[in-house]
Motif scaffolding. Structure first.
Motif, PDB file in Angstrom:
ATOM      1  N   ASN A 144       0.846  -1.173   0.091  1.00 16.57           N
ATOM      2  CA  ASN A 144       0.020  -0.122  -0.139  1.00 16.57           C
ATOM      3  C   ASN A 144       0.827   1.151  -0.145  1.00 16.57           C
ATOM      4  O   ASN A 144       0.757   2.418  -0.772  1.00 16.57           O
ATOM      5  CB  ASN A 144      -1.072   0.207   1.199  1.00 16.57           C
ATOM      6  N   ARG A 147       2.383   1.573  -3.393  1.00 18.14           N
ATOM      7  CA  ARG A 147       1.237   2.202  -4.623  1.00 18.14           C
ATOM      8  C   ARG A 147       1.131   3.957  -4.166  1.00 18.14           C
ATOM      9  O   ARG A 147       0.788   4.455  -5.074  1.00 18.14           O
ATOM     10  CB  ARG A 147       0.023   1.369  -4.379  1.00 18.14           C
ATOM     11  N   GLU A 148       0.886   4.142  -2.898  1.00 20.81           N
ATOM     12  CA  GLU A 148       0.878   5.672  -2.709  1.00 20.81           C
ATOM     13  C   GLU A 148       2.070   6.456  -3.210  1.00 20.81           C
ATOM     14  O   GLU A 148       1.818   7.510  -3.758  1.00 20.81           O
ATOM     15  CB  GLU A 148       0.514   5.795  -1.123  1.00 20.81           C
ATOM     16  N   ALA A 150       4.206   5.669  -5.528  1.00 17.12           N
ATOM     17  CA  ALA A 150       4.123   5.896  -7.222  1.00 17.12           C
ATOM     18  C   ALA A 150       3.092   6.797  -7.397  1.00 17.12           C
ATOM     19  O   ALA A 150       3.406   7.492  -8.391  1.00 17.12           O
ATOM     20  CB  ALA A 150       3.503   4.304  -7.656  1.00 17.12           C
ATOM     21  N   ASN A 151       1.949   6.851  -6.725  1.00 16.37           N
ATOM     22  CA  ASN A 151       1.072   7.859  -7.371  1.00 16.37           C
ATOM     23  C   ASN A 151       1.119   9.226  -6.974  1.00 16.37           C
ATOM     24  O   ASN A 151       0.849  10.160  -7.679  1.00 16.37           O
ATOM     25  CB  ASN A 151      -0.417   7.291  -6.825  1.00 16.37           C
ATOM     26  N   GLN A 152       1.943   9.348  -5.720  1.00 13.33           N
ATOM     27  CA  GLN A 152       1.912  10.831  -5.173  1.00 13.33           C
ATOM     28  C   GLN A 152       3.339  11.401  -5.348  1.00 13.33           C
ATOM     29  O   GLN A 152       3.271  12.760  -5.274  1.00 13.33           O
ATOM     30  CB  GLN A 152       1.497  10.875  -3.618  1.00 13.33           C
ATOM     31  N   PRO A 154       5.873  10.303  -7.884  1.00 16.13           N
ATOM     32  CA  PRO A 154       6.392   9.718  -8.972  1.00 16.13           C
ATOM     33  C   PRO A 154       7.601   9.901  -9.344  1.00 16.13           C
ATOM     34  O   PRO A 154       8.534   9.149  -9.627  1.00 16.13           O
ATOM     35  CB  PRO A 154       5.468  10.281 -10.198  1.00 16.13           C
ATOM     36  N   TRP A 157       9.734   7.992  -6.758  1.00 18.52           N
ATOM     37  CA  TRP A 157       9.372   6.374  -7.032  1.00 18.52           C
ATOM     38  C   TRP A 157      10.275   6.038  -8.166  1.00 18.52           C
ATOM     39  O   TRP A 157      10.782   4.786  -8.242  1.00 18.52           O
ATOM     40  CB  TRP A 157       7.982   6.165  -7.258  1.00 18.52           C
ATOM     41  N   ARG A 251      -3.169   5.466   5.051  1.00 23.54           N
ATOM     42  CA  ARG A 251      -3.139   4.881   3.661  1.00 23.54           C
ATOM     43  C   ARG A 251      -2.270   3.740   3.701  1.00 23.54           C
ATOM     44  O   ARG A 251      -1.921   3.181   2.370  1.00 23.54           O
ATOM     45  CB  ARG A 251      -2.780   6.043   2.693  1.00 23.54           C
TER      46      ARG A 251
END
Length: 300
Positions: A144, A147-148, A150-152, A154, A157, A251
């Motif tokens: 989790n 994933r956060e 990678a999205n928030q 980048p 990441w 999250r």
């Protein structure tokens, strides 16, 4: 942040051939706080917040073996989950407080579950605060977070993935520098509240983390983690009153994951802290302590 803070009076207790550091303040029914930060943190995260309970409770802070001001072994592989459980069980007996209210935060919640199941005579109530029920959940925690990120985040990441392509494990300092942003982005309702996390010399055993959790734990858990029990099949037999605290904006260990505790321990009560991430005792201390006082009053 690193700062000098006032600690309650403390002392060492001889437990199973080594010394654990204990601090106490207040009078009343005993409350034992067990901390997390993976398995590597001292009790520092609870200061100064839990002092608010000392008007009615005897608040007990404990550094586990190899953490904080407790003794450290020469070989960090001597530190195990089973050893932590045995240490705390013996500590409760040595303190001669009678049964305690357990507050287990993060890794401390795993210890609390085993204590309540294996040593029920030592426990009044159990509070599990943003914790886990199994190694599977620990692995999902990292999935989790990733994933956060990678999205928030980048750009960070991308640097993490490049280091990974080079074979750099996630506990390498270069990786940890990139993962450090996760506390702000993933663990807090208000990212600025990450600045409220305290640090002092010895408050986190950085060398222990890869030994206990595995060198590449942010992707694949290792070390001691796969040997920690899956508590789900046993939770229904837990006799002590059980409160689950979850942060609405955590999250990594989402409220949905915390709700899973109710599937296996239907006798438990789940309380969502509406303006918190993982650290509700930092972001919403008044709401947390109101919930705890009510829970302890009704349960006992």
């Amino acid at each position: 942040m690193t700062t000098a803070i006032a600690h309650p009076p403390g002392y060492h207790v001889n437990i199973r051939g080594h010394r654990l550091w204990v601090e106490e303040e207040g009078q009343g029914e005993p409350v034992l706080l067990l901390s997390g930060f993976g398995p590597a943190g001292s009790h520092l995260t609870f200061h100064p917040h839990f002092s608010a309970l000392t008007d009615s409770y005897r608040v007990i802070y404990c550094d586990l073996y190899g953490r904080g001001k407790s003794d450290r072994p020469r070989d960090l592989s001597e530190i195990t989950f089973g050893g932590d459980v045995a240490d705390v069980a013996e500590l409760v007996g040595n303190l001669k407080t009678g049964p305690v209210h357990l507050y287990g935060f993060s890794y401390g919640g795993l210890i609390s579950q085993e204590l309540a199941l294996s040593f029920p005579q030592l426990i009044r109530t159990v509070t599990l605060a943003n914790t886990l029920h199994s190694p599977e959940m620990w692995q999902l925690n990292h999935a989790n977070i990733n994933r956060e990120l990678a999205n928030q985040y980048p750009e960070g990441w991308s640097r993490i993935l490049e280091l990974r392509r080079q074979g750099v494990p996630s506990t390498d300092p270069r990786m940890q520098q990139e993962f450090a942003i996760a506390a702000r982005l993933v663990r807090f309702f208000n990212p600025d509240n990450a600045n409220l996390l305290l640090s002092e010399p010895g408050s986190r055993n950085i060398e222990l983390y890869p030994v206990f959790c595995g060198a590449d734990v942010d992707f694949i858990i290792g070390g001691q983690l796969p040997t920690i029990p899956d508590f789900r099949p046993r939770l229904k037999s837990l006799r002590a009153p059980l409160l689950i605290l979850a942060g609405r904006y955590d999250r990594a260990l989402y409220p949905q994951l915390q709700q899973q505790f109710l599937e296996f321990a239907p006798q438990a009560h789940l309380q969502i802290m509406e303006r918190s991430g993982s650290f509700a005792h930092i972001e919403e201390p008044a709401a947390v302590f109101e919930a705890l006082r009510k829970f302890w009053r009704v349960a006992t």
